[in-house]
Enzyme design. Structure first.
Site, PDB file in Angstrom:
ATOM      1  CE  LYS A 158      -2.465  -1.728   3.507  1.00 57.13           C
ATOM      2  NZ  LYS A 158      -3.497  -2.117   4.468  1.00 57.13           N
ATOM      3  CG  ASP A 194      -7.214  -4.233   7.839  1.00 57.69           C
ATOM      4  OD1 ASP A 194      -6.805  -5.375   7.573  1.00 57.69           O
ATOM      5  OD2 ASP A 194      -7.206  -3.311   7.003  1.00 57.69           O
TER       6      ASP A 194
END
Length: 453
Positions: A158, A194
């Site tokens: 990311k 997450d």
């Protein structure tokens, strides 16, 4: 009614269209890769790593206490304080911090010092700096866990590339940064992804939840596996607990070439300019970080061929990453034949004097990219449900793409139904605050389990 869209546009988006046969092939290939990740013998060479999370307890609803949570997931960074009380009396206080872009590519020490500084500031603001609070660290990058509070970073994703972190235990790096300051008492008791936070938070209210999915900046999923199948867990044959949450790290599916049949030339262009070429192949076909850029690449090709926007080479859209994925959600929210949101996007990009055919073409390109994303996500969820061999399940979902795209939920449901065996029931649930309450619940189970030792 004749199509408003030119044959060149139809041809350009053809590669994004996945038929039922291709989707079934994705499920078949993904199933094989998932099994390789779980098995001890094949794990080292597997691309879907299926990391053990060391989270073996789903919430009971009886968890109590006050916990801190730190959430570093990509484009956002938050600190939270979660009080778990009776069902209705829980409370969450959270604060988002501006995350300087320079930290994403600087030193690891600078990154963790910044996290510790924000934590300390938060504790002082909320007058808890003198309490020793347990912290759940939501760290949403591929980690190999060696324990509930030991996670070794495997690779940055990311857009991050901080030096001195890969191969290290990030809990230690955070704890050392906290202790360097010496002004707060915090004990990092758990590290989680997450997806795990999303699953736990959803399971708090939906006891049937067994899968956590993120479709946001990145994409990944976790699920509840039988402990005896989690061969990379040293206690997999002797553990008294029947379940283990597995962090699939499915973004890397296809890094060995098995997904070439669903990739387009545009995917390959993007891959070359990312910090991690050749990695996170599946994620790059699905997640919000890349969808807008895929649309932009198709559009600028059409402009260069003079089939869209009169060949107007508006400076802004020619610039890489100038078309965020939020534009896709906006454009697809326009009702058929209406272009209010589309006009606003074009205005933002400095494109004026466009025709209805241009707007239709832009919408079609957006739909091609977002529907491929949803279809591939559906394939992933079906792979997991088939692997678990269950007939009923709730799936906790979070992430900006799922939350803000107007049709993503419907597309996921539709394609999952088509791929699943008849009679399998599933519910897609928008998970509330996985990184906050989910992290607190993981921290609570960690504290409880330590107390029992």
């Amino acid at each position: 009614m004749p199509s408003l869209v030119s044959p060149e546009v139809e041809l350009a988006i053809k590669g994004f269209i996945l038929d039922q046969e291709k989707m079934a092939e994705v499920v078949e290939r993904m199933t094989k890769e998932l099994k390789m990740g779980l098995a001890k013998d094949t794990h080292p060479r597997a691309v879907i790593k299926c990391f053990v999370t060391y989270v073996q307890d789903l919430p009971t609803g009886k968890e109590r206490g006050r916990y801190l949570a730190l959430d570093l997931g990509g484009s956002n960074f938050r600190v939270l304080m979660v009080t778990l009380a009776s069902d209705s009396a829980g409370e969450t206080i959270s604060k988002s911090y501006d995350f300087p872009k320079s930290l994403m590519t600087g030193s690891g020490k600078a990154l963790f010092d910044f996290l510790a500084e924000c934590l300390a500031e938060f504790c002082k603001e909320n007058r808890v700096e003198d309490e020793t609070l347990p912290l759940g660290f939501t760290f949403s990058f591929p980690c190999q866990q060696k324990g509930i509070a030991k996670g070794v970073l495997v690779a940055w994703t990311k857009g991050f590339s901080c030096e001195g972190v890969v191969g290290k235990n990030v809990v230690t790096l955070l704890q050392e940064a906290i202790e360097r300051r010496g002004d707060v008492k915090i004990n990092t008791v758990a590290i989680l992804n997450d997806t795990v936070g999303t699953l736990m938070s959803c399971a708090y209210h939906h006891p049937n939840c067994r899968i956590g999915l993120i479709v946001g900046t990145g994409s990944n999923a976790c699920y509840v596996e039988k402990t005896v199948n989690a061969e990379c867990f040293e206690g997999y044959q002797t553990s008294p607990k029947p379940s283990m949450i597995i962090n699939c790290e499915w973004g890397a599916f296809g890094d060995n070439g098995v997904l070439e049949f669903v990739r387009t030339p545009y995917d390959k262009i993007i891959d070359k300019v990312t910090p991690n070429p050749g990695k996170q192949t599946f994620e790059k076909c699905i997640s919000g970080m890349y969808m807008g850029e895929l649309v932009r690449l198709v559009v600028i090709e059409m402009i260069s061929k003079d089939v869209m926007f009169h060949g107007d080479k508006s400076q802004r859209i020619q610039k890489a990453w100038s078309f965020p994925s939020s534009y896709i959600s906006d454009i697809e929210s326009d009702p058929p034949g209406e272009y209010r949101a589309c006009n606003k996007v074009l205005n933002d990009l400095g494109i004026i004097g466009s025709q209805e055919s241009d707007k239709e073409a832009l919408k079609l390109i957006c739909q091609a990219v977002s529907s491929r994303s949803a279809k591939l996500c559906a394939c992933g969820l079906v792979t997991i449900i088939n692997k678990m061999n269950i007939n009923e399940v709730a799936i906790g979902i979070d992430g900006s793409v799922y939350r803000f795209h107007p049709k993503y939920h419907e597309m996921l449901q539709f394609h999952m139904r088509k791929l699943l065996k008849p009679g399998v029931k599933f519910e897609l649930v928008a998970s509330e605050d996985g990184s906050g309450r989910g992290a607190a619940l993981v921290a609570a189970t960690a504290v409880q389990n330590t107390a029992k030792l």
